[in-house]
Design an enzyme around this catalytic site. Structure first.
Site, PDB file in Angstrom:
ATOM      1  N   SER A 196      15.833  19.602 -15.124  1.00  0.00           N
ATOM      2  CA  SER A 196      14.743  20.570 -15.161  1.00  0.00           C
ATOM      3  C   SER A 196      15.267  21.890 -15.683  1.00  0.00           C
ATOM      4  O   SER A 196      16.374  22.319 -15.323  1.00  0.00           O
ATOM      5  CB  SER A 196      14.146  20.762 -13.756  1.00  0.00           C
ATOM      6  OG  SER A 196      13.284  21.884 -13.721  1.00  0.00           O
ATOM      7  N   HIS A 248       0.838  -1.210   0.000  1.00  0.00           N
ATOM      8  CA  HIS A 248       0.000   0.000   0.000  1.00  0.00           C
ATOM      9  C   HIS A 248       0.872   1.259   0.000  1.00  0.00           C
ATOM     10  O   HIS A 248       0.420   2.331   0.403  1.00  0.00           O
ATOM     11  CB  HIS A 248      -0.957   0.023   1.198  1.00  0.00           C
ATOM     12  CG  HIS A 248      -1.631  -1.283   1.446  1.00  0.00           C
ATOM     13  ND1 HIS A 248      -2.765  -1.682   0.772  1.00  0.00           N
ATOM     14  CD2 HIS A 248      -1.310  -2.310   2.266  1.00  0.00           C
ATOM     15  CE1 HIS A 248      -3.122  -2.890   1.184  1.00  0.00           C
ATOM     16  NE2 HIS A 248      -2.244  -3.296   2.090  1.00  0.00           N
TER      17      HIS A 248
END
Length: 489
Positions: free
Chosen positions: A294, A164
């Site tokens: 970036s 999870h």
């Protein structure tokens, strides 16, 4: 010069119209060629030659001179003439029949003798699918090989497991890679089976009844069957489909593309896992010395290779809808609403699979692991995971299980409050060491908290899995395993 100017004009013209990035930006030269017009139309000519040779061998009036003439012009296609013929005839196969006949005047009367358009169209598609699998399988083998080496290297390195996306019992970096490998191994077997299951459409005539060939051979059924078998063998297939309509069953396309889509799901999962681990700074894909992560944030190392794989894998998965719908609407012996769709879905599936495999190979050849970061994350979570072991150790030292459980519960909640409310480090271990109740086991805490005691049989599972299931799968591709892939864009 005039020549240079014209070349520049043609280049500018190329940038003035849409080009599929699958070819212009991503896919390998061999896969791009496999679905090129040149491969397609030279294959058509080879199929016409196979047909003529078989018809001659079985007694039809086809001469050696005609076959020789066709063979001498198998590669020199006048694409401009073919385009002009198609614009007049509105039929691609007949346009190429006329173009071939133009350079083979002696053979012109027997080119395409007894055949229908699907003789060249469908049989060529099956050849391209077969050859496409032959390009993909060694690439998949290389990815499996690189990941196998990675799994072996890190078979014993403990790391947090996640369920999870919450920290769970420890596993190892190598064991996690084996989860990826198991899916890839399933893909390998699926692609091998799909490739081996492909058959040739063969020589079946207009609606699959072979009526035109039965007429050519004056009712001799044996010669019609011999013709089908001979052409099938010349094309490199062991078997032809025994029954077809005008086309081979479009479920064959479903079978081929479904396994590519399934592989796309595998690769999407692998690359998503790597992206999640990159966020944790535990594992990163390769990053070039001058690569920019970036345009604004200079410090960033974005996982662009994994992101590309995920992006293209989604396209590969989505393409499966095309053959599913196409097969479902093929009325009776066939309808032509399959043609335009298949011109896109078949090549794009293989081109997309090709580039995500090549990119994944590049990723797996340069995966970077940061053991110290992994160790820090383990230290942060392990005290909570070790509470059961601490309770068992206390019981062995003569303590009461329920008393110990309550002590651990209270201390765990205090430590959790420090982590969640105050943003501090997990200090459960320090609280245990400071509590006189736990004095009987303090000398054993280091052993109790050794991460390697929490990984179960992960290293042994890795060794056995690689030995018994993965390495044997790579045996047929040994000669092609060592080819490296450099990412150009």
């Amino acid at each position: 010069s005039t020549t240079t100017w014209r070349a520049g004009e043609r280049l500018m013209d190329e940038f003035s119209k849409y080009r599929s990035p699958l070819v212009s930006r991503y896919a390998s030269k061999e896969m791009a060629y496999n679905f090129s017009d040149r491969k397609k139309f030279t294959t058509w000519r080879k199929l016409w030659i196979y047909l003529a040779k078989a018809e001659k061998a079985l007694g039809l009036l086809v001469t050696d001179a005609q076959v020789t003439e066709m063979e001498s012009h198998a590669e020199d296609i006048d694409f401009a003439m073919a385009a002009e013929e198609e614009s007049k005839l509105r039929h691609d196969v007949m346009a190429h029949v006329h173009t071939f006949a133009h350079c083979c005047p002696t053979a012109a009367p027997i080119i395409h003798l007894g055949a229908t358009s699907c003789y060249v169209g469908d049989n060529t598609d099956l050849i391209l699918l077969r050859d496409g699998f032959d390009i993909l399988l060694p690439k998949l083998a290389r990815v499996i090989d690189r990941l196998s080496n990675f799994a072996e290297k890190y078979a014993g390195l403990p790391t947090l497991g996640f369920t999870h996306y919450q920290p769970a019992q420890l596993t190892t970096v190598g064991k996690r890679a084996c989860l990826w490998l198991q899916d890839l191994a399933m893909d390998m077997r699926n692609l091998q089976r799909a490739r081996e299951d492909l058959r040739f459409r063969g020589v079946k005539g207009t609606t699959g009844t072979q009526a035109s060939f039965l007429q050519l051979f004056q009712g001799d059924h044996d010669k019609v069957e011999d013709l089908d078998r001979m052409v099938t063998e010349m094309a490199g297939f062991k078997k032809a489909y025994m029954v077809t309509g005008q086309t081979y069953s479009r479920k064959v396309d479903i079978d081929s593309l479904s396994h590519l889509a399934s592989m796309g799901a595998t690769i999407h999962k692998i690359c998503t896992d790597i992206r999640l681990l990159a966020n944790l700074k535990e594992i990163e894909e390769p990053f070039e010395k001058e690569q920019i992560g970036s345009s604004a944030m200079a410090y960033k190392r974005n996982p662009m290779r994994c992101e590309r794989c995920c992006s293209l894998a989604r396209h590969l998965i989505a393409l499966l809808a095309d053959p599913l719908q196409t097969a479902s609407v093929q009325w009776l012996e066939r309808t032509l609403d399959d043609s335009a769709n298949r011109r896109i879905s078949l090549p794009e599936s293989f081109l997309t699979a090709d580039i995500i495999l090549s990119t994944l190979q590049n990723i797996t050849e340069g995966l970077v692991v940061y053991p110290k970061v992994i160790e820090r994350h383990i230290r942060h979570e392990l005290p909570f995971m070790a509470t059961e072991n601490i309770i068992m150790a206390m019981v062995k030292a003569g303590g009461n299980r329920q008393d110990c459980h309550e002590k651990i519960r209270v201390l765990s909640q205090q430590a959790a409050n420090v982590v969640k409310q105050e943003g501090g480090d997990n200090d459960l271990l320090a609280r245990v060491q400071a509590d006189p109740y736990f004095a009987p086991i303090l000398g054993h805490l280091d052993n109790i908290l050794d991460p390697k005691t929490f990984i179960g049989r992960a290293p042994q599972q890795v060794a056995r899995f690689l030995s018994e299931e993965v390495r044997p799968l790579l045996e047929p591709y040994k000669a092609e395993i060592d080819v490296k892939f450099e990412l150009e864009l």
